[in-house]
Scaffold this active site. Structure first.
Site, PDB file in Angstrom:
ATOM      1  N   HIS A  49      -5.396   2.756  -8.994  1.00 44.09           N
ATOM      2  CA  HIS A  49      -4.869   1.915  -8.044  1.00 44.09           C
ATOM      3  C   HIS A  49      -5.995   2.462  -6.730  1.00 44.09           C
ATOM      4  O   HIS A  49      -6.121   1.582  -5.969  1.00 44.09           O
ATOM      5  CB  HIS A  49      -3.445   2.389  -7.667  1.00 44.09           C
ATOM      6  CG  HIS A  49      -3.227   2.358  -6.141  1.00 44.09           C
ATOM      7  ND1 HIS A  49      -3.118   1.108  -5.690  1.00 44.09           N
ATOM      8  CD2 HIS A  49      -2.825   3.018  -5.123  1.00 44.09           C
ATOM      9  CE1 HIS A  49      -2.541   0.965  -4.432  1.00 44.09           C
ATOM     10  NE2 HIS A  49      -2.308   2.205  -4.012  1.00 44.09           N
ATOM     11  N   HIS A  88      -6.606   7.864  -0.665  1.00 44.13           N
ATOM     12  CA  HIS A  88      -5.667   7.473   0.114  1.00 44.13           C
ATOM     13  C   HIS A  88      -4.291   8.040  -0.370  1.00 44.13           C
ATOM     14  O   HIS A  88      -3.389   8.118   0.530  1.00 44.13           O
ATOM     15  CB  HIS A  88      -5.644   6.109   0.571  1.00 44.13           C
ATOM     16  CG  HIS A  88      -5.062   5.342  -0.343  1.00 44.13           C
ATOM     17  ND1 HIS A  88      -5.483   4.494  -1.403  1.00 44.13           N
ATOM     18  CD2 HIS A  88      -3.718   4.566  -0.423  1.00 44.13           C
ATOM     19  CE1 HIS A  88      -4.579   3.659  -2.096  1.00 44.13           C
ATOM     20  NE2 HIS A  88      -3.435   3.869  -1.765  1.00 44.13           N
ATOM     21  N   GLU A 138      -0.228  12.298  -0.289  1.00 43.80           N
ATOM     22  CA  GLU A 138       1.302  11.970  -0.419  1.00 43.80           C
ATOM     23  C   GLU A 138       1.916  12.048  -1.811  1.00 43.80           C
ATOM     24  O   GLU A 138       3.110  12.496  -2.059  1.00 43.80           O
ATOM     25  CB  GLU A 138       1.375  10.453  -0.137  1.00 43.80           C
ATOM     26  CG  GLU A 138       2.781   9.817  -0.100  1.00 43.80           C
ATOM     27  CD  GLU A 138       3.766  10.354   0.925  1.00 43.80           C
ATOM     28  OE1 GLU A 138       3.293  10.897   1.700  1.00 43.80           O
ATOM     29  OE2 GLU A 138       4.880   9.945   0.729  1.00 43.80           O
ATOM     30  N   ASP A 139       1.230  11.997  -2.825  1.00 47.53           N
ATOM     31  CA  ASP A 139       1.776  11.922  -4.109  1.00 47.53           C
ATOM     32  C   ASP A 139       1.169  12.979  -5.224  1.00 47.53           C
ATOM     33  O   ASP A 139       1.418  13.017  -6.210  1.00 47.53           O
ATOM     34  CB  ASP A 139       1.300  10.485  -4.760  1.00 47.53           C
ATOM     35  CG  ASP A 139       1.798   9.232  -4.109  1.00 47.53           C
ATOM     36  OD1 ASP A 139       2.987   9.594  -3.703  1.00 47.53           O
ATOM     37  OD2 ASP A 139       1.315   8.415  -4.319  1.00 47.53           O
ATOM     38  N   ASP A 192      -4.859  -1.355   0.383  1.00 49.44           N
ATOM     39  CA  ASP A 192      -3.890  -0.916  -0.519  1.00 49.44           C
ATOM     40  C   ASP A 192      -2.847  -1.987  -0.884  1.00 49.44           C
ATOM     41  O   ASP A 192      -2.432  -1.936  -2.012  1.00 49.44           O
ATOM     42  CB  ASP A 192      -3.378   0.484   0.234  1.00 49.44           C
ATOM     43  CG  ASP A 192      -1.931   0.979  -0.141  1.00 49.44           C
ATOM     44  OD1 ASP A 192      -1.973   1.481  -1.453  1.00 49.44           O
ATOM     45  OD2 ASP A 192      -1.181   1.222   0.511  1.00 49.44           O
ATOM     46  N   ASP A 234      -6.374 -31.689   4.912  1.00 50.04           N
ATOM     47  CA  ASP A 234      -7.264 -30.654   4.610  1.00 50.04           C
ATOM     48  C   ASP A 234      -7.142 -30.114   3.111  1.00 50.04           C
ATOM     49  O   ASP A 234      -7.485 -29.089   2.692  1.00 50.04           O
ATOM     50  CB  ASP A 234      -7.494 -29.593   5.641  1.00 50.04           C
ATOM     51  CG  ASP A 234      -6.264 -29.148   5.614  1.00 50.04           C
ATOM     52  OD1 ASP A 234      -5.170 -29.618   5.268  1.00 50.04           O
ATOM     53  OD2 ASP A 234      -6.027 -28.060   6.304  1.00 50.04           O
TER      54      ASP A 234
HETATM   55 MN    MN Z   1      -1.629   3.189  -2.228  1.00 49.11          MN
END
Ligand code: MN
Length: 492
Positions: A49, A73, A77-78, A141, A262
């Site tokens: 990811h 990123h 958090e994880d 993300d 278009d």
């Molecule tokens: Mn993420």
């Protein structure tokens, strides 16, 4: 196949130094070690990811720091690794970006109550004002999460898809990132409205198959025409309208695919602006244009900075095709928007996008602020705009070099910066403009040449005794509406 660091290397659009690569390599190793053993719902290693996010950032032309922050990123958090450790290893700037994403991640945009939703949106905008790269990483993300949404339970799919369509695709659009915007829209559409999504895909395919030959013939004929006329073309390519925007337009046109002018577009990329007009001439000489369908977004760019010339013509067998003519730089900006700014930061000529987004002269620093985002968040905290106003603001294509003033009934009027109560009055009605005698901004009496501030509630008082406007108003009014009416009055 699982993506690796090599894929970032292949997708990078800017020239990176060996130092830059060292940074990216070490961010990769660091994130990989931190996420060791973690899997995504798809069954892939979690680091994939991070890599996919970094690849998207590389593709849109972001630099080494942003790519590294993209890899890192989700780490604080994880994983057990803290932000402080990231700062120690990679410095303040990258830690700041990663922290920005972590904070954004905690904001659950679609909350239970409307009130919380709006509060959370505000937080998002405040984060954007801090450093626009945070929101760009967030978009990358989100794009990868949307691409892998099938592995999530249905309720989560819907929540994420809704948020994507209601917020993130708008932000991508506002930042001029056309490519990301359409992909986000199409993916969200697929999860939110499966039936109409299928309908749009089917209609799109059928129409393509029906007219394909003529579409290709148009492309070939034009290519020949350009070479005969010796107009230099860098690239000529086809594009078909995306499923989501096709469906939106179909709804507007009574579901009649033949009214989508278009649907087919031919994109013509030329070296210089002057070539755009030359190319336009050739297209029109070859094919009859539809009256009133030539749009010159080069001299009048769209609010998000988009530049191009569009014209709709009758091609072979009467097939209706749109031609989009622009320079290479405009094309990159149409795809990558604000990100293209970093791509061109070493070039001398300022792009129109920069002029739009960074009207003030600033040093060439990576973390430039977007003035409209800043204004927007300042406006919120200064005025303490209530939630309804906030939502209005969001829907009006965000703010940029324009201010909005509210009428006592809650309507809002868009005005240029430094507009005055007289401008405001004329925008409501020419009679009100002519008869204005007093004005209040947020309840306080202000002079008629007062500069209205963004978000102010304006009240205009008129007097029947005033039979003609004051000629001196011409010295301070800003809108063409007011100027026109005042001049017209004195001509009589
Ligand atoms: Mn993420």
């Amino acid at each position: 196949m699982q993506k690796s660091l090599e894929d970032i290397r292949k997708n990078v659009r800017v020239t990176l130094s060996s130092q830059d690569w060292e940074l990216i390599d070490s961010a990769y190793e660091f994130a990989k070690a931190a996420h060791q053993g973690q899997k995504r719902r798809s069954g892939e290693d979690y680091i994939i990811h991070g890599i996919e996010t970094a690849i998207i950032l590389a593709q849109i032309g972001m630099g080494a720091k942003t790519i590294s922050a993209g890899l890192l990123h989700d780490v604080p958090e994880d994983t057990p690794v803290t932000l402080a450790e990231i700062e120690n290893k990679f410095g303040k700037e990258i830690a700041f970006l990663v922290n920005g994403i972590t904070k954004l991640g905690k904001i659950k945009l679609r909350d239970k109550t409307e009130e919380m939703y709006v509060k959370n949106l505000r937080k998002l905008f405040l984060a954007m004002a801090d450093d626009i790269r945070v929101i760009i990483i967030k978009l990358a993300d989100r794009l990868h999460n949307m691409r892998t949404l099938q592995f999530n339970p249905r309720d989560k799919q819907i929540r994420i898809a809704k948020e994507t369509l209601e917020i993130f695709s708008l932000i991508a659009n506002r930042l001029g990132m056309g490519k990301i915007k359409s992909e986000l829209e199409d993916l969200a559409f697929k999860y939110l409205d499966q039936e109409n999504y299928a309908y749009s895909i089917r209609t799109r395919k059928e129409q393509y198959l029906r007219k394909k030959e003529y579409f290709e013939a148009t492309l070939n004929e034009l290519t020949k025409e350009f070479s005969r006329e010796k107009v230099e073309i860098l690239q000529i390519s086809k594009r078909i309208k995306h499923p989501y925007s096709l469906f939106c337009k179909l709804k507007k046109r009574g579901m009649d695919i033949e009214k989508i002018y278009d649907f087919f577009a031919i994109r013509i990329i030329v070296p210089e602006i002057s070539n755009c007009y030359e190319a336009l001439g050739i297209v029109h000489r070859k094919y009859k244009p539809l009256v009133g369908r030539v749009k010159d977004y080069i001299s009048l760019p769209k609010p998000n900075g988009y530049q191009s010339i569009h014209t709709t013509v009758f091609g072979p067998e009467g097939i209706i095709v749109e031609a989009q003519i622009r320079t290479k730089k405009m094309d990159e900006e149409a795809m990558f928007g604000i990100a293209a700014h970093w791509l061109h930061k070493n070039q001398e000529k300022k792009s129109i996008l920069e002029k739009y987004l960074f009207p003030q002269k600033e040093e060439e620093k990576e973390n430039k602020e977007l003035r409209w985002v800043k204004q927007f968040s300042e406006w919120q905290s200064d005025i303490g705009a209530d939630d309804q106003e906030f939502m209005c603001g969001l829907q009006v294509d965000f703010f940029k070099n324009h201010i909005f003033a509210f009428t006592p009934t809650g309507d809002f009027i868009e005005l240029p910066e430094e507009a005055t109560p007289v401008d405001f009055a004329y925008c409501i009605h020419s009679e009100i403009g002519r008869k204005i005698c007093e004005a209040k901004a947020d309840g306080k009496i202000v002079p008629l040449d007062y500069h209205i501030q963004n978000g102010q509630l304006m009240e205009i008082f008129t007097s029947d005794e005033r039979v003609c406007p004051d000629k001196d108003w011409l010295k301070f009014v800003k809108t063409s509406t007011a100027k026109r009416h005042i001049r017209k009055f004195f001509k009589k």
